[in-house]
Design an enzyme around this catalytic site. Structure first.
Site, mmCIF file in Angstrom:
data_model
loop_
_atom_site.group_PDB
_atom_site.id
_atom_site.type_symbol
_atom_site.label_atom_id
_atom_site.label_comp_id
_atom_site.label_asym_id
_atom_site.label_seq_id
_atom_site.Cartn_x
_atom_site.Cartn_y
_atom_site.Cartn_z
ATOM 1 N N PRO A 1 -4.830 -9.648 9.084
ATOM 2 C CA PRO A 1 -5.795 -9.631 7.494
ATOM 3 C C PRO A 1 -4.834 -10.987 6.686
ATOM 4 C CG PRO A 1 -6.368 -7.164 7.753
ATOM 5 C CD PRO A 1 -4.601 -7.767 9.422
ATOM 6 N N GLU B 1 1.321 -1.691 0.111
ATOM 7 C CA GLU B 1 0.208 -0.112 0.076
ATOM 8 C C GLU B 1 1.403 1.029 0.053
ATOM 9 O OE1 GLU B 1 -2.200 -0.987 3.506
ATOM 10 O OE2 GLU B 1 -3.013 -2.540 2.988
ATOM 11 N N LEU C 1 -5.455 -1.373 -1.061
ATOM 12 C CA LEU C 1 -5.341 -2.078 0.321
ATOM 13 C C LEU C 1 -6.152 -2.958 1.238
ATOM 14 C CD1 LEU C 1 -6.274 1.724 2.396
ATOM 15 C CD2 LEU C 1 -6.258 -0.617 3.518
ATOM 16 N N HIS D 1 -0.410 -0.383 16.224
ATOM 17 C CA HIS D 1 0.947 0.338 15.578
ATOM 18 C C HIS D 1 1.368 0.446 16.582
ATOM 19 C CE1 HIS D 1 -3.409 1.615 13.888
ATOM 20 N NE2 HIS D 1 -2.490 2.090 12.673
ATOM 21 N N GLN E 1 2.097 -2.166 6.133
ATOM 22 C CA GLN E 1 2.301 -0.823 6.628
ATOM 23 C C GLN E 1 2.882 -0.815 7.963
ATOM 24 O OE1 GLN E 1 -0.777 1.912 5.815
ATOM 25 N NE2 GLN E 1 -0.033 2.388 3.796
ATOM 26 N N PHE E 2 1.954 -1.619 9.439
ATOM 27 C CA PHE E 2 2.077 -1.736 10.635
ATOM 28 C C PHE E 2 1.671 -3.702 11.018
ATOM 29 C CE2 PHE E 2 0.943 2.384 9.953
ATOM 30 C CZ PHE E 2 2.109 3.085 11.097
ATOM 31 N N GLU F 1 -4.641 -6.467 3.014
ATOM 32 C CA GLU F 1 -3.251 -6.951 2.620
ATOM 33 C C GLU F 1 -3.290 -8.794 2.976
ATOM 34 O OE1 GLU F 1 -5.004 -4.825 4.913
ATOM 35 O OE2 GLU F 1 -3.669 -3.192 5.271
#
Lengths: 322, 384
Positions: A89, A29, A58, A129, A82-83, A60
């Site tokens: 997911p 992403e 977007l 996060h 990203q995190f 995962e």
């Protein structure tokens, strides 16, 4: 030599592997035009184009699942999630498929996949996060789990991960993404997966850690005036138990430090292995300094949650005095 | 079940374009409402706008930690949808959630304190910007994973239907509003939820706040059939409408009949709500993926300005009352900041609460309270 941050070292590793091997492609992403959420892939879209640095929807599960297909069909995908919390997911694809493909097909098909994932706390972010889920994946046979603690190691370990024939989750401690710089060779080099680093040698006690916590350990050791041997595991799984046990046999005492919750954290595995292999050498019970068995808190309590030099110092003194 | 859905006439086939005639909805449902109601909407939208401006300042001043996604530009969506639903209809959304919380009636002080990480926040300062929950106002979050709230929306609707029909033996009476961004359209969870909602006739409306970007990726680069999202709903037998989300009157005109229909028929629906976020995805987004021109084009169709214009034309609002509204919301937001600052951070004991029903039991002998009890001065000193 270039004096680089961890982010820059990773970027350099990606550039060099992509230049060398056109099977290496990045996807995720906003990894392309936007250069990634932490700007790790900055400039790569411009350099290698949209066919090799692929902005994905977007999604995962789709990113990892697609990467598995790419890997099974001869490519070397390096997807970014990203995190660490967004691995949720994608969990099914990673653990039900990537991890087991070799075993399921008796090595007819393999998944040379490197999933890059920012990990851990320390940037004032909330849960999902700032979690530390490395033990979950270490507990998944078929996946290798790598987590560098310095720019030099990040570059060498990432190149090794990309070249590794099995799926690797490459956790990048976001707290030290730009915390300090280090001399990093401009030439390519690898650091073997599954090999720990002795950060500093010592006689009184061994300390084992990985990721951003290594920095906390170094501070605690500096403040302690004791001779402590610090081992940065670098690869969580497969773990370099030999380096750990050799050290503990020498010192007789060990403190293990990690950010993840204590119960069933990877420190539990290390402590058990030490007990199994160094029982008669131990002068004190292995001690753990970890996050708590609770959801990672929002930022006002973040520093209370994560092991810091103060808590590590307390464990050092207790272990020394035992 | 062949009844045709009421369709908003505010649609457009161009992705993310606000149609030229938007706002002059043929239905004119909202226009028929008393002027005070619309002034109330205006106040809500102004409150959200001002709240978000102060949120950005607080973030820049490092009073708010982590990630922060502001709602500026999209105010008409939360306010118009809230107006179209009953106050007891469940509502759930993703992480750009301050607007929904305020529109639903959350005290701005609790919303601000949550972002400040203070005990007075709606989640005791333990959730932050992405985790706005308000049980009293039937707001079920505030969720941080893209699309993860969409099956929750199906479940919330399943539950209201179950209570009404199975337990109480009556008719289903509630409609769940489940908000998502256009980026969430590509998550598997969304499709699973839509299939279930279609299959089971769940009274849930999936409101896609289509601001044209999933983080930094324009919708056309990340989503198939971006020019006609209704096909996604069609695949699941779910009716779809397009609504101009930059005009609160059009939002109400589109949503009110739809909510009524869903309630009456006990069926799901899908809304392509065309809107625009003026700011970045989060506070750390430099917005390199779009032009200033584009931003200005949407800012010139500002939902607050449009409602002000409408009320002025109706002579329901003059300069003075607008200025007063402005002063009023500014004061309210200033107060919320002050209140948040005065609220203490959660004490360290809060690390161990709210994980299980038994606050201390599960941890005994592992990490925590023992350690705290042994030397509270050491670990509980509060470093921040």
């Amino acid at each position: 030599m270039a004096n680089l941050t961890l982010v820059q070292a990773i970027n350099l590793a990606l550039v060099q592997e992509m230049e060398k091997d056109d099977r290496v492609i990045l996807l995720g992403e906003d990894v392309g035009l936007n250069g990634g959420v932490f700007r790790v892939t900055e400039g790569l879209h411009k350099r290698f184009g949209g066919n090799r640095v692929v902005d994905t929807p977007l999604a995962e599960s789709g990113i990892i699942g697609t990467s598995i297909g790419l890997a099974m069909n001869g490519l070397r995908p390096v997807p970014e999630i990203q995190f660490e919390g967004f691995l949720g997911p994608a969990y099914d694809q990673l653990c039900s498929h990537a991890a087991r493909m070799r075993s399921r097909t008796r090595s007819a098909f393999t998944v040379p996949l490197t999933v890059r994932v920012p990990v851990g706390g320390g940037i004032h972010a909330p849960e999902l996060h700032s979690d530390s889920p490395e033990a979950i994946y270490a507990h998944t046979p078929g996946i290798k789990v790598v987590m560098p603690a310095s720019p030099y190691d990040a570059k060498g370990l990432l190149i090794a991960s990309i070249r590794d024939p099995d799926p690797v989750i490459f956790f990048e401690p976001k707290r030290i993404y730009r915390a300090f710089r280090e001399d990093v060779p401009e030439d390519e080099y690898t650091i073997p997966i599954g090999k720990a680093r002795v950060v500093c040698e010592g006689e009184e006690m061994t300390m084992v850690s990985w990721g951003a916590s290594v920095v906390q350990c170094m501070q605690a050791i500096e403040a302690s005036n004791r001779s402590i041997e610090l081992i940065d595991l670098r690869t969580i799984f497969p773990m370099d138990i030999d380096t750990v046990t050799a050290s503990v046999k020498k010192t007789g005492r060990v403190v293990i430090v990690h950010e993840a919750p204590k119960t069933a954290g990877f420190g539990a595995e290390i402590a058990t292995r030490i007990t199994e292999e160094c029982f008669l050498h131990l002068e004190a019970p292995p001690q753990r300094v970890t996050g708590f068995d609770t959801t990672m808190p929002y930022y006002k309590l973040e520093l209370e949650y994560m092991p810091d030099a103060q808590r590590i110092a307390k464990a050092i003194e207790e272990t020394a005095a035992y | 079940m062949t009844r045709t859905l009421p369709v908003s006439d505010a649609g457009s086939t161009r992705p993310n374009a606000v149609p030229a005639k938007a706002g002059t909805s043929r239905r004119g449902l909202a226009e028929q409402l008393p002027a005070e109601t619309l002034v109330g909407w205006l106040r809500d939208m102004m409150l959200i706008r001002e709240f978000e401006v102060r949120t950005m300042q607080a973030y820049q001043d490092k009073k708010i930690g982590g990630f922060c996604h502001v709602y500026i530009g999209q105010e008409a969506v939360a306010v118009g949808c809230t107006a179209a639903a009953a106050p007891t209809d469940p509502m759930v959304t993703a992480y750009r959630d301050h607007g929904h919380a305020l529109a639903r009636g959350m005290d701005p002080r609790h919303c601000m304190a949550e972002m400040f990480g203070r005990i007075g926040g709606c989640a005791k300062g333990k959730g932050g910007s992405m985790h706005m929950f308000d049980k009293a106002h039937h707001l079920y979050g505030g969720h941080g994973i893209v699309g993860a709230q969409t099956p929750l929306g199906a479940g919330l609707a399943f539950a209201t239907k179950y209570w009404d029909e199975v337990v109480n033996g009556g008719r289903s009476r509630s409609v769940t509003l489940c908000f998502l961004g256009d980026g969430a359209l590509n998550q598997g969870a969304f499709h699973e939820a839509m299939n279930l909602a279609g299959l089971m006739n769940l009274p849930v409306i999936y409101v896609v706040e289509n601001n044209g970007y999933s983080m930094g990726t324009a919708i056309g680069r990340g989503t198939t059939m971006a020019h006609d999202l209704s096909v996604k709903a069609a695949a699941y037998g779910i009716e779809a409408v397009v609504v101009d989300g930059m005009d609160v009157l059009a939002v109400y005109d589109g949503m009110k009949p739809l909510v009524d229909w869903c309630r009456e028929e006990c069926r799901p629906a899908f809304v392509d709500m065309r809107t625009y976020r003026y700011k970045g995805h989060s506070m750390s987004d430099p917005r390199k993926y779009r032009t200033r021109d584009e931003e200005e084009r949407f800012e010139s169709e500002d939902p607050i300005d449009r409602l002000v214009g409408h009320l002025e034309r109706r002579k329901a609002l003059d300069k003075e009352s607008l200025a007063e509204l402005n002063r009023d919301v500014k004061q309210q937001v200033r107060d919320s900041v002050k209140w948040a600052e005065a609220s203490p951070p959660p004490p360290i004991e809060e690390l161990f609460t709210d994980v299980y029903v038994d606050e201390w039991g599960p941890y005994r002998g592992t990490s925590l309270p023992e350690m705290l009890r042994e030397d509270a001065g050491d670990a509980g000193s509060g470093k921040q």
